[in-house]
Write a protein that holds these residues in place. Structure first.
Motif: not given
Length: 336
Positions: A104-108, A122-130, A155-164, A175-177
């Motif tokens: 999972i790739i997160i942009s901070l 990276l079109p096949d990766h789970d990319i999330r803004g942060g 960004a909201t997504g699978a895996g509960g990353l915020g808690d992790t 957030t979904p926004e």
């Protein structure tokens, strides 16, 4: 996602060292992919994290993996991207070549388009803004100081990353926004260039009406462009997005009372662009003011304050002489 994911911070500078260090102190397996010079500094002194609330955390070099070798990405479960915006495509290609497909790739990062750039590469990766709301000051000898507050948002997504990823002294919300949140932080970040040009600390700058008026005018220009484009924006401050320019134009005594939360920071806090100029590094001006200019051009709309700030900051960057220490009146005279 396994219970103890391997987190690689790609391009660990001030933000990356601070976030990665707190994650390591919270029990996560963390690798900092960084310049050899910074790795050597932390190996010699350890990693010390402090903040304006009094938090102090010491991480021994053997508690966190420090490397300049990008092959560390091959074992990553989560990659936190913290490079400058201009380096996003390059680190994206490196991640594409080395990281597992399920990482999972997160942009901070500052600016708006970084997650989009990573998604194209990276079109096949789970990319999330942060969104990183706080400012981190590198103090040398492996010490990094958080000078302003706020919680990370991804960004909201699978895996509960915020808690992790939530550990002591570092809360991560989902957030979904995220796009609207990032635009809210984008407006705040437009002050980075003004702060750098002033040569002042953020508290000193915000205490001067002339600088606040420039900030208000720039904010109003950018918000007008976003509205014309139909782009939703979520405030990352305690004030509604539309009210910020009027708030900044208040007399100083009133501003201090009404906007007290905006002033909750260390007296030494400066913008990341100030630190970039002081260190002779490239700034994010093209990803901030440059983004407003490109959108305004699409609309055939004039944004004179933004254009002036862009030009003067670029001149300061090319001069390579550190902070220019300009008075607000000098910038006002530059507006065409």
């Amino acid at each position: 996602m396994e219970n103890n994911p391997h987190i690689v911070v790609a391009g660990a500078g001030a933000i990356g060292c601070f976030v990665g260090g707190l994650l390591a102190a919270g029990g996560h397996r963390v690798s900092l992919l960084m310049r050899p010079r910074m790795a050597q500094e932390i190996r010699a002194h350890g990693l010390t994290l402090t903040d304006f609330s009094g938090m102090a955390q010491q991480i021994n070099p053997d508690e966190i993996h420090l490397t300049a070798d990008p092959t560390i990405l091959s074992t990553a479960d989560i990659v936190l991207v913290t490079v400058q915006s201009g380096d996003t495509a390059a680190i994206g290609r490196t991640i594409a070549a080395l990281a597992p497909a399920n990482a999972i790739i997160i942009s901070l990062q500052n600016a708006i388009t970084n997650a989009e750039t990573l998604a194209r590469i990276l079109p096949d990766h789970d990319i999330r803004g942060g969104m990183v709301p706080f400012n981190v000051i590198p103090l040398g000898q492996g010490c990094f100081h958080r000078a302003t507050g706020g919680d990370l948002v991804i960004a909201t997504g699978a895996g509960g990353l915020g808690d992790t990823l939530t550990v002591p002294h570092l809360k991560v919300d989902e957030t979904p926004e995220i796009a609207a949140v990032l635009w809210g932080k984008f407006l705040v970040n437009l002050n980075n260039a003004l702060n750098a040009l002033s040569g002042l600390t953020l508290q000193e700058q915000l205490a001067q009406p002339a600088w606040r008026r420039l900030m208000a005018d720039q904010w109003a220009e950018a918000l007008g462009v976003l509205r014309a484009k139909g782009i939703p924006v979520v405030s990352t401050t305690s004030a509604p997005i539309w009210a910020v320019p009027a708030l900044l134009r208040l007399p100083t005594a009133v501003f201090r009372r009404v906007a007290a939360s905006m002033l909750e920071m260390d007296a030494q806090a400066r913008s990341s662009m100030s630190h970039a100029l002081m260190a002779g590094r490239p700034t994010d001006i093209d990803a901030l003011q440059g983004q407003v200019l490109r959108m305004a051009a699409d609309l055939g709309r004039a944004v004179p304050v933004t254009a002036m700030v862009y030009d003067v900051l670029q001149s300061a960057e090319l001069a390579g002489e550190g902070l220019p220490n300009l008075p607000a009146a000098a910038l006002r005279r530059e507006i065409g």
